[in-house]
Design a protein around this motif. Structure first.
Motif, mmCIF file in Angstrom:
data_model
loop_
_atom_site.group_PDB
_atom_site.id
_atom_site.type_symbol
_atom_site.label_atom_id
_atom_site.label_comp_id
_atom_site.label_asym_id
_atom_site.label_seq_id
_atom_site.Cartn_x
_atom_site.Cartn_y
_atom_site.Cartn_z
ATOM 1 N N VAL A 176 -2.028 -23.481 -5.312
ATOM 2 C CA VAL A 176 -1.864 -22.090 -5.734
ATOM 3 C C VAL A 176 -2.865 -21.843 -6.851
ATOM 4 N N ASN A 211 -4.697 -19.325 -9.423
ATOM 5 C CA ASN A 211 -4.452 -18.071 -10.141
ATOM 6 C C ASN A 211 -3.307 -17.265 -9.523
ATOM 7 N N GLY A 212 -2.235 -17.972 -9.177
ATOM 8 C CA GLY A 212 -1.028 -17.306 -8.700
ATOM 9 C C GLY A 212 -1.021 -16.951 -7.229
ATOM 10 N N ARG A 213 -2.083 -17.332 -6.501
ATOM 11 C CA ARG A 213 -2.101 -17.008 -5.067
ATOM 12 C C ARG A 213 -2.382 -18.255 -4.228
ATOM 13 N N GLU A 233 -0.883 -13.565 2.772
ATOM 14 C CA GLU A 233 -1.595 -14.734 2.232
ATOM 15 C C GLU A 233 -1.946 -15.768 3.299
ATOM 16 N N ALA A 256 4.760 -20.849 -0.138
ATOM 17 C CA ALA A 256 4.245 -20.764 -1.515
ATOM 18 C C ALA A 256 4.135 -19.319 -1.976
ATOM 19 N N ALA A 257 3.797 -18.403 -1.047
ATOM 20 C CA ALA A 257 3.586 -17.001 -1.419
ATOM 21 C C ALA A 257 4.903 -16.250 -1.561
#
Lengths: 252, 210
Positions: free
Chosen positions: A72, A74-76, A225, A169-170
């Motif tokens: 992941v 930067n948060g993505r 994502e 994860a998203a």
């Protein structure tokens, strides 16, 4: 070609039981044509020269088809581009950027070390029904099984899921429904999948729940994502398959 | 969530259409007769229990779902960036739903309980005496203007809730099709705008035009 200097904030966790933390690393002279994983290779070479423990991360084909790489960024999941981490290039970042790198976060995906998580929950879901049983012997003529072009295309789209886990994860609920639905839909649409259709839907959903994944609230973050752009229509199809199977299967 | 949600949407539509009787220029007679019917008719009273059950099941399943989904990610991300394609409404159904619930309780305290227990202003319509619900509504909205503001805010949150909820219910039930999903989504947007807007006109009407 440009070179850049970056600050990396990376999740370090020595083993599954240890409590992890974010650690900061400075890295310089990164070529913007490098892939993200090559940038991490450079960091690990630096760490090894300094006799420090290199950062562990999953990777295999580095061609965007195996589904091994995670991260992941930067948060993505898989970073700012809708692709796999191995296909992400450093030109997506700027000189002086701070990049946060974390593992997939889900109860069903425990961290093994640093950025590597155990995704065998997906394997167990597949083992519970993501297959067709075909007796041995010579294959019959393909023309005996007419499949419409649209169905063939849809089934193929579902089959492109590489099982990387970016959907989990998203998702704000760490739900695996996009993955499971792609596997269920792919076989439910094809004639070869009919024999085990109801059993498959019931078993795979039961296994998904047993693994401790969350439930879908239809935000669509998974599909947005997904490096293979698996659509939310798969989830609707899985819900349909599951409801239908629950109501009509022979399993009491 | 989906079945009870759609059931509650059907309630909103009935409630709104009945409330439009407030706008009849007959000093509230039609609205008072409607209130009398809704509070005395046997079928309606039985449906009312179903409605209460609908709310309770919707809230209870939401609670269970939230607990389960929170447990699925014990360690949060240090940085979490939402994708631009994901709407704020869809990620915050718990927040909008909770505020609507608080509003619902205030709403019941304002109107439902006084009307059923204790309120004793009567009005004479064609020789029969009825409880004057119309005056109660007008008084609350006009004299206690902060309720009006609260009502309008609650309707904005209800709009957010419906914005995601309506179409999402169909997706959960597996009712997805190239031909119909765009229509369902359009209908969802239409309902999420028009229904709360319709309700919000009522406090505005009594505050400024009545």
């Amino acid at each position: 070609m440009n070179t850049m200097n970056l600050t990396l904030k990376i999740w370090r966790q020595p083993n599954a039981k240890a409590k992890g933390e974010m650690k900061s690393y400075k890295i310089s002279g990164i070529n913007d044509h490098m892939s993200f994983l090559e940038m991490l290779d450079v960091l690990n070479e630096d760490l090894q020269k300094k006799n420090e423990d290199p950062v562990v991360f999953d990777h295999d084909c580095r061609e965007g088809i195996c589904g091994s790489c995670s991260l992941v960024i930067n948060g993505r999941p898989h970073g700012p581009q809708q692709t796999t981490t191995c296909q992400l290039h450093m030109r997506s970042f700027k000189d002086g950027d701070t990049i946060y790198i974390e593992p997939w976060r889900a109860k069903a995906f425990p961290v093994i070390k640093d950025l590597m998580v155990d995704r065998s929950a997906f394997d167990r879901i597949q083992h519970s029904g993501g297959y067709v049983s075909v007796n041995t012997g010579s294959a019959q003529d393909a023309n005996n099984l007419p499949i419409g072009k649209e169905i063939a295309d849809e089934a193929f789209n579902s089959a492109t899921c590489i099982g990387c886990g970016a959907c989990v994860a998203a998702c704000k609920n760490a739900s695996a429904m996009l993955f499971v639905s792609a596997k269920i839909s792919q076989l439910a649409m094809l004639p070869q999948g009919q024999a085990e259709r109801k059993k498959r839907a019931e078993s795979m959903v039961a296994q998904m729940d047993a693994e401790g994944f969350g439930a879908c609230t239809n935000t669509g973050a998974c599909s947005a994502e997904c490096p293979k752009e698996i659509s939310m229509a798969n989830i609707a199809m899985m819900n349909r398959e599951y409801l239908g199977a629950k109501l009509t299967s022979e399993a009491v | 969530m989906s079945l009870t949600g759609l059931f509650l949407v059907s309630f909103l539509l009935v409630h709104l259409s009945g409330n439009f009787l407030l706008y009849r220029s007959d000093n509230g007679d039609a609205f008072n007769l409607y209130s009398h019917f809704m509070s005395t008719n046997g079928v309606i009273r039985v449906l009312e229990i179903g409605l209460l059950a609908g709310f309770l099941i919707h809230i209870f399943t939401a609670y269970i779902l939230t607990q389960r989904n929170k447990a699925a990610r014990p360690i949060q991300y240090a940085v979490s960036a939402s994708n631009a394609k994901v709407t704020w409404f869809s990620r915050n159904m718990g927040l909008s739903g909770s505020i609507v619930l608080v509003f619902l309780i205030i709403h019941l305290i304002n109107f439902y309980f006084p009307f059923h227990y204790g309120y004793d202003t009567y009005v004479d319509i064609e020789g029969t005496s009825y409880k004057d619900m119309y005056t109660l509504v007008a008084t609350v909205f006009k004299n206690e203007w902060w309720y009006s503001i609260l009502y309008i805010l609650a309707m904005v949150l209800l709009s957010f809730h419906l914005q995601h909820g309506f179409a999402s219910a169909f997706q959960t039930l597996g009712l997805e099709h190239k031909k119909y999903t765009p229509i369902i989504k359009g209908l969802g947007t239409l309902i999420s705008v028009l229904v709360p807007l319709g309700f919000a006109t009522m406090p505005v009407y009594f505050l400024f035009f009545n």
